[in-house]
Design a protein around this motif. Structure first.
Motif, PDB file in Angstrom:
ATOM      1  N   PHE A 170      43.785 -10.522  20.532  1.00 31.98           N
ATOM      2  CA  PHE A 170      44.300 -12.056  20.425  1.00 31.98           C
ATOM      3  C   PHE A 170      45.922 -12.044  20.700  1.00 31.98           C
ATOM      4  CE2 PHE A 170      40.509 -14.293  20.891  1.00 31.98           C
ATOM      5  CZ  PHE A 170      39.857 -13.919  19.485  1.00 31.98           C
ATOM      6  N   PHE A 171      46.258 -11.007  19.900  1.00 37.82           N
ATOM      7  CA  PHE A 171      47.887 -11.009  19.891  1.00 37.82           C
ATOM      8  C   PHE A 171      48.668 -10.223  21.108  1.00 37.82           C
ATOM      9  CE2 PHE A 171      47.041 -12.852  16.267  1.00 37.82           C
ATOM     10  CZ  PHE A 171      47.909 -12.952  15.234  1.00 37.82           C
ATOM     11  N   PHE A 184      35.986 -20.836  26.334  1.00 39.63           N
ATOM     12  CA  PHE A 184      35.306 -19.771  25.297  1.00 39.63           C
ATOM     13  C   PHE A 184      36.315 -19.741  23.984  1.00 39.63           C
ATOM     14  CE2 PHE A 184      31.741 -19.177  27.389  1.00 39.63           C
ATOM     15  CZ  PHE A 184      31.546 -18.519  28.599  1.00 39.63           C
ATOM     16  N   ARG A 185      37.430 -19.657  24.214  1.00 45.87           N
ATOM     17  CA  ARG A 185      38.220 -19.634  23.101  1.00 45.87           C
ATOM     18  C   ARG A 185      38.276 -20.784  22.130  1.00 45.87           C
ATOM     19  NH1 ARG A 185      44.293 -16.666  24.058  1.00 45.87           N
ATOM     20  NH2 ARG A 185      43.240 -15.034  25.399  1.00 45.87           N
ATOM     21  N   LEU A 187      35.713 -22.808  21.818  1.00 44.55           N
ATOM     22  CA  LEU A 187      34.487 -22.835  21.197  1.00 44.55           C
ATOM     23  C   LEU A 187      34.497 -21.885  19.957  1.00 44.55           C
ATOM     24  CD1 LEU A 187      31.800 -22.922  24.122  1.00 44.55           C
ATOM     25  CD2 LEU A 187      32.480 -24.589  22.285  1.00 44.55           C
ATOM     26  N   LEU A 188      34.987 -20.674  20.121  1.00 41.18           N
ATOM     27  CA  LEU A 188      35.142 -19.394  19.355  1.00 41.18           C
ATOM     28  C   LEU A 188      35.903 -20.083  18.126  1.00 41.18           C
ATOM     29  CD1 LEU A 188      35.432 -16.515  21.127  1.00 41.18           C
ATOM     30  CD2 LEU A 188      33.656 -16.692  19.389  1.00 41.18           C
ATOM     31  N   ALA A 189      37.223 -20.872  18.440  1.00 44.39           N
ATOM     32  CA  ALA A 189      37.939 -21.121  17.029  1.00 44.39           C
ATOM     33  C   ALA A 189      37.215 -22.210  16.477  1.00 44.39           C
ATOM     34  CB  ALA A 189      39.297 -21.923  17.805  1.00 44.39           C
ATOM     35  N   VAL A 190      36.690 -23.154  16.961  1.00 47.60           N
ATOM     36  CA  VAL A 190      35.868 -24.391  16.411  1.00 47.60           C
ATOM     37  C   VAL A 190      34.442 -23.549  15.496  1.00 47.60           C
ATOM     38  CG1 VAL A 190      34.090 -26.053  16.752  1.00 47.60           C
ATOM     39  CG2 VAL A 190      36.020 -26.051  17.833  1.00 47.60           C
ATOM     40  N   LEU A 191      33.915 -22.407  15.888  1.00 50.22           N
ATOM     41  CA  LEU A 191      32.893 -21.829  15.378  1.00 50.22           C
ATOM     42  C   LEU A 191      33.614 -21.140  14.126  1.00 50.22           C
ATOM     43  CD1 LEU A 191      30.114 -20.576  15.382  1.00 50.22           C
ATOM     44  CD2 LEU A 191      30.796 -18.785  16.531  1.00 50.22           C
ATOM     45  N   VAL A 192      34.429 -20.511  14.229  1.00 48.10           N
ATOM     46  CA  VAL A 192      35.229 -20.017  13.131  1.00 48.10           C
ATOM     47  C   VAL A 192      35.579 -20.967  12.063  1.00 48.10           C
ATOM     48  CG1 VAL A 192      37.236 -18.556  12.113  1.00 48.10           C
ATOM     49  CG2 VAL A 192      35.898 -17.896  14.389  1.00 48.10           C
ATOM     50  N   TYR A 234      32.932  -9.751  17.237  1.00 45.93           N
ATOM     51  CA  TYR A 234      32.042  -8.992  18.010  1.00 45.93           C
ATOM     52  C   TYR A 234      31.727 -10.311  19.146  1.00 45.93           C
ATOM     53  CZ  TYR A 234      27.645  -7.605  20.036  1.00 45.93           C
ATOM     54  OH  TYR A 234      26.715  -7.297  20.943  1.00 45.93           O
ATOM     55  N   LEU A 235      31.438 -11.226  18.807  1.00 44.58           N
ATOM     56  CA  LEU A 235      30.924 -12.109  19.760  1.00 44.58           C
ATOM     57  C   LEU A 235      31.884 -12.509  20.631  1.00 44.58           C
ATOM     58  CD1 LEU A 235      28.847 -14.195  20.647  1.00 44.58           C
ATOM     59  CD2 LEU A 235      29.786 -15.846  19.080  1.00 44.58           C
ATOM     60  N   ALA A 236      33.427 -12.763  19.959  1.00 46.91           N
ATOM     61  CA  ALA A 236      34.524 -13.028  20.851  1.00 46.91           C
ATOM     62  C   ALA A 236      34.765 -12.116  22.029  1.00 46.91           C
ATOM     63  CB  ALA A 236      35.748 -13.106  19.761  1.00 46.91           C
ATOM     64  N   ILE A 237      34.663 -10.458  21.340  1.00 43.78           N
ATOM     65  CA  ILE A 237      34.703  -9.602  22.583  1.00 43.78           C
ATOM     66  C   ILE A 237      33.740  -9.963  23.542  1.00 43.78           C
ATOM     67  CG2 ILE A 237      34.711  -7.239  22.879  1.00 43.78           C
ATOM     68  CD1 ILE A 237      35.628  -6.504  20.368  1.00 43.78           C
ATOM     69  N   VAL A 238      32.327  -9.939  23.119  1.00 41.11           N
ATOM     70  CA  VAL A 238      31.364 -10.234  24.360  1.00 41.11           C
ATOM     71  C   VAL A 238      31.858 -11.191  25.324  1.00 41.11           C
ATOM     72  CG1 VAL A 238      29.085 -10.665  24.865  1.00 41.11           C
ATOM     73  CG2 VAL A 238      29.663  -8.717  23.172  1.00 41.11           C
ATOM     74  N   LEU A 239      32.367 -12.435  24.627  1.00 42.78           N
ATOM     75  CA  LEU A 239      32.343 -13.322  25.324  1.00 42.78           C
ATOM     76  C   LEU A 239      33.438 -13.302  26.175  1.00 42.78           C
ATOM     77  CD1 LEU A 239      31.339 -16.743  23.295  1.00 42.78           C
ATOM     78  CD2 LEU A 239      30.445 -15.644  25.334  1.00 42.78           C
TER      79      LEU A 239
END
Lengths: 537, 123
Positions: A170-171, A184-185, A187-192, A234-239
Motif C-alpha cells: 500500500f505504501f 476494492f480498496r 471494501l477492504l478498508a471497511v472489512l478491516v 492475503y485477500l487484499a493481494i488477491v483482489l
C-alpha cells in the motif's frame, strides 16, 4: 454577366481568373481555376443569383483560404516553456509532479489520513490487547509461562511481517488520480475496520469487564487477531493485484484524429482502472500526436463543402442551419437542401483525388530528398570529432572539449539540413534547438552512430520521448456511459479525451479456447514411394 | 521402348479398335491402365526401361471389348484417337479414353513381341 456562371461559391475563382488578384495564392490553384471554369461551363446549372451574393461568398472563402494557408506553418500544439527533457522519462516523474504540486486536493489528503488512522489502529490493537491487562489488573494476572512467552515472539514477528507486507502493497507513490473511489480498496478498508471493531467489542466485554486472569488466553487472542490480519492482507493481494493479471478482455484503442490503433489484453478490471492501464500503454506505444499532420485532410474537407451553396428562389435565405427542434418547417427545408447538396456534390466531376495523388507523390519525393541531404550532413558532421583517450590527452592538450561543447561545435553544420527536414515533415515544433543539442551531446557521449542520432527525428516516437509539455498527463477525461467503477464487459465502449484528441476504446472478451489433444507416435512417421495407380476404363 | 530425349520416338505399333460397351450409364472399355508422367515408373512391371512413364495396360477383363479387340496385358498405349499418350498424366489418359461422346476408341499400342515379330519377318 453572371447568368452563365455556375455555383456562386466559385465566383472568387472566377474573379481571380478575370485578373483581380486580391491575395497571394498558390499558382497551382490559379491553373486549376481556369480548368475548372472551362469544364464546368457546359454542365452548368443556371441560377439567377442576386448580385450581392458573390462578394459575400468571396470574402468568406477568402478568409477561410487565408487561415488555411498559414495554419500548418504557425500552429503550435502547446505553449511550451522550453524544458530540457530528452531521455525516456518514466511515469514516475509524472507522479513526482503530482506529489510536488501543492495539494489543494482535499480528497487525496482525506484518503491519506484515513488510511494512516486505520493503519495505526490495526497495528496498535494487538499491542493494546497485550498491554492493557498489565496496566489495569496486574496483581490478578497469572504469570506468563514459557508457552506464553513463545507466543510473544510469534506476535512480534507476525506484526513485523504484516508491517513489511502492508508497506510493500500500500505504501507506494500513487500512480494516478482516478475519478471515483477504488472500490476494492474501500471494501477492504471497511472489512478491516469491522473486523478490528468486532475484536475490540469482544475484548471489551469478555476480558476487560470481567478482568480475566488467564493471560495466556489473552495472548492467544492477540495472536489470532494478527493471524486474521495476515489473511486479510492475503485477500487484499488477491483482489488488488492478482485478479487482473489473467487476461480476459482484448481492448482496441483507436486515436480519433489519425486512426492509430493498438490492441491490448487486459484482465478483469473496472473501467477506470482499465482506462489507467490503457493510458500508460498509450504513452509507450502510440506515436506522438502531431496536429500539424492533420491539416491536409481538413483543408480538403473544406474544399468539398466550399463548392456548393444552396439558394432558395422563393425568397427565403436558408443560409443558417435549422434552429431548434420545434422548427419543423425549417428542418424539413434544411434536410431537403442538404440532400440536394449531397446529390449535386455526387454528380459533379470532382478532381480532388487527382490533386491528392500528385500532392502526396510530390511530398514524398521532397521528404526523401531532404532526408538524403540530412543524412549526408549528419554523417559529415560526426566525422569532425573524435573521442580522445587518456594518454592522448596528456600528449596533446589541445582543444579538448566536453560533450556539450563538442555538440555545440558540430551542430551548425547540420542545423540547416535538420531544420529543413523537420519543416517538411512538420515536426519542427516538437524539437527545440536545445533539445536537439542535448540529444547530440547524449549521442556523442555514448558513442552512437549518426544513424542512431537521427532515429528520433526520422520516425515519430512515443509521447514520452518528447518534452514534458507534450505529456498532458493531467488533462485526461474519461467519458463513459456505464459507471466507471463497474467492470469491463463485452462490448464496453468508453472515450479517453485529452485536449485535442481522444482515444476510442472498445472491449471484447477473449474467446474461450477449447484445446484438444492428438497423440502422434514417433514411430508412425513412415514413407513409401507413390504406388502406381491403376484405373479401369 | 526407351526414348532418346529430343529425338522422335519410333516404335512398331498395332492398331486396335475397341468398341465401347454400355453398362448402365457408363461406357466401359474393359481394361485397366497404369502409369503416367506423375506416377512412379519404377513400379511398372511391364516396362523394360524402368524410367518409362508411358501408359501401360495392366489388366484386361476377360470377355470385355478390349480383349475382343485384341488388347493384351502389358501393352503400352502410344495414341488414343490421335491423341498422344506417351507424355500425359494418369488422369489425362483416363479422360482421353473415357470421353462420353465417343463410342469407338482407336488405340495404337506397342509391345515387345511386335518388334521381335518384325525383326523375324525381316530376316
Amino acid at each position: 454577366m453572371d447568368t452563365e456562371s455556375t455555383y456562386s461559391g466559385y465566383s472568387y475563382y472566377s474573379g481571380r481568373s478575370r485578373g483581380s488578384h486580391r491575395h497571394g495564392e498558390r499558382s497551382r490553384d490559379r491553373h486549376k481555376s481556369h480548368s475548372k471554369d472551362g469544364s464546368r461551363s457546359e454542365k452548368s446549372v443556371t441560377i439567377n443569383a442576386p448580385p450581392a451574393e458573390p462578394l459575400l461568398g468571396d470574402a468568406a472563402a477568402r478568409g477561410e483560404e487565408v487561415q488555411d494557408d498559414n495554419w500548418g506553418e504557425t500552429t503550435t500544439a502547446v505553449t511550451g516553456t522550453s524544458e530540457h527533457s530528452l531521455s525516456q522519462e518514466d511515469i514516475v516523474r509524472i507522479t513526482k509532479d503530482l506529489e510536488d504540486s501543492v495539494g489543494l486536493d482535499c480528497r487525496r489528503y482525506f484518503t491519506l489520513t484515513l488510511s494512516v488512522v486505520l493503519g495505526l489502529l490495526v497495528f496498535l490493537t494487538p499491542l493494546a490487547f497485550l498491554a492493557l491487562p498489565h496496566l489495569l489488573w496486574p496483581e490478578k494476572l497469572q504469570a506468563c509461562g514459557t508457552a506464553c512467552e513463545g507466543l510473544f515472539i510469534s506476535v512480534a514477528f507476525k506484526l513485523l511481517i504484516l508491517l513489511f507486507a502492508v508497506w510493500a502493497l500500500f505504501f507506494r507513490a500513487p500512480r494516478a488520480g482516478l475519478p471515483r473511489v477504488f472500490v476494492f480498496r474501500a471494501l477492504l478498508a471497511v472489512l478491516v475496520l469491522l473486523f478490528v471493531i468486532s475484536y475490540w467489542l469482544f475484548y471489551g466485554v469478555r476480558i476487560l469487564d470481567s478482568q480475566d486472569e488467564n493471560y495466556q488466553g489473552i495472548v492467544q487472542y492477540a495472536v489470532s487477531l494478527v493471524d486474521a490480519l495476515l489473511f486479510i492482507h492475503y485477500l487484499a493481494i488477491v483482489l488488488l493485484e492478482l485478479r487482473q493479471l489473467q487476461p480476459a478482455f482484448s481492448v482496441c484503442v483507436t486515436r480519433a484524429t489519425d486512426g492509430e490503433t493498438r490492441h491490448y489484453n487486459l484482465g478483469q478490471l473496472s473501467i477506470q482502472r482499465a482506462a489507467l492501464a490503457i493510458i500508460e500503454n498509450y504513452y509507450r506505444d502510440f506515436p506522438v500526436h502531431n496536429p500539424a499532420l492533420l491539416t491536409a485532410s481538413k483543408s480538403r474537407a473544406a474544399k468539398h463543402l466550399a463548392g456548393l451553396k444552396v439558394y432558395n428562389v422563393d425568397g427565403e435565405f436558408p443560409m443558417t442551419p435549422s434552429t431548434g427542434p420545434g422548427n419543423n418547417a425549417a428542418t424539413g427545408l434544411a434536410q431537403s437542401q442538404s440532400r440536394a447538396m449531397i446529390a449535386a456534390a455526387a454528380r459533379r466531376r470532382d478532381t480532388s483525388h487527382n490533386e491528392l495523388y500528385y500532392e502526396e507523390a510530390e511530398h514524398e519525393r521532397r521528404v526523401r530528398k531532404r532526408k538524403a541531404r540530412l543524412v549526408v550532413a549528419v554523417e559529415e558532421a560526426f566525422t569532425h570529432i573524435k573521442r580522445t583517450q587518456e594518454e592522448e590527452l596528456k600528449k596533446a592538450p589541445g582543444d579538448v572539449m566536453d560533450p556539450r561543447e563538442a555538440a555545440q561545435a558540430i551542430f551548425p553544420s547540420m542545423a540547416r539540413a535538420l531544420q529543413k527536414y523537420l519543416r517538411t515533415t512538420r515536426q519542427q515544433h516538437c524539437h527545440s534547438m536545445e533539445s536537439i543539442q542535448q540529444h547530440l551531446a547524449f549521442c556523442i557521449t555514448n558513442n552512437m552512430t549518426p544513424k542512431a542520432f537521427l532515429e528520433s527525428y526520422l520516425n515519430p516516437g512515443p509521447t514520452l520521448q518528447y518534452g514534458r509539455e507534450r505529456w498532458l498527463g493531467r488533462q485526461w477525461t474519461l467519458i463513459s456511459e456505464a459507471s466507471v467503477t463497474s467492470g469491463l464487459k463485452e462490448g464496453a465502449l468508453f472515450l479517453l479525451k485529452c485536449i485535442d484528441f481522444s482515444l476510442v476504446v472498445t472491449a471484447k472478451r477473449i474467446p474461450y479456447i477449447q484445446l484438444s489433444e492428438e497423440f502422434i507416435d514417433p514411430k508412425s512417421h513412415k514413407f513409401v514411394l507413390r504406388l502406381q495407380s491403376e484405373t479401369s476404363v | 521402348m526407351s526414348f532418346i530425349p529430343g529425338q522422335p520416338v519410333t516404335a512398331v505399333v498395332q492398331r486396335i479398335e475397341i468398341r465401347k460397351l454400355r453398362q448402365g450409364e457408363h461406357l466401359i472399355l474393359g481394361f485397366s491402365i497404369g502409369g503416367g508422367i506423375d506416377q512412379d515408373p519404377g513400379q511398372n512391371p511391364f516396362s523394360e526401361d524402368k524410367s518409362d512413364k508411358g501408359i501401360y495396360v495392366t489388366r484386361v477383363t476377360p470377355g470385355g471389348p478390349a480383349e475382343v479387340a485384341g488388347l493384351m496385358m502389358g501393352d503400352k498405349v502410344m495414341q488414343v484417337n490421335g491423341w498422344d499418350m506417351t507424355m500425359v498424366t494418369h488422369d489425362q489418359a483416363r479422360k482421353r479414353l473415357t470421353k462420353k461422346n465417343e463410342d469407338v476408341v482407336r488405340l495404337l499400342v506397342t509391345r515387345k513381341s511386335l518388334e521381335q515379330a518384325v525383326r523375324h519377318s525381316m530376316m
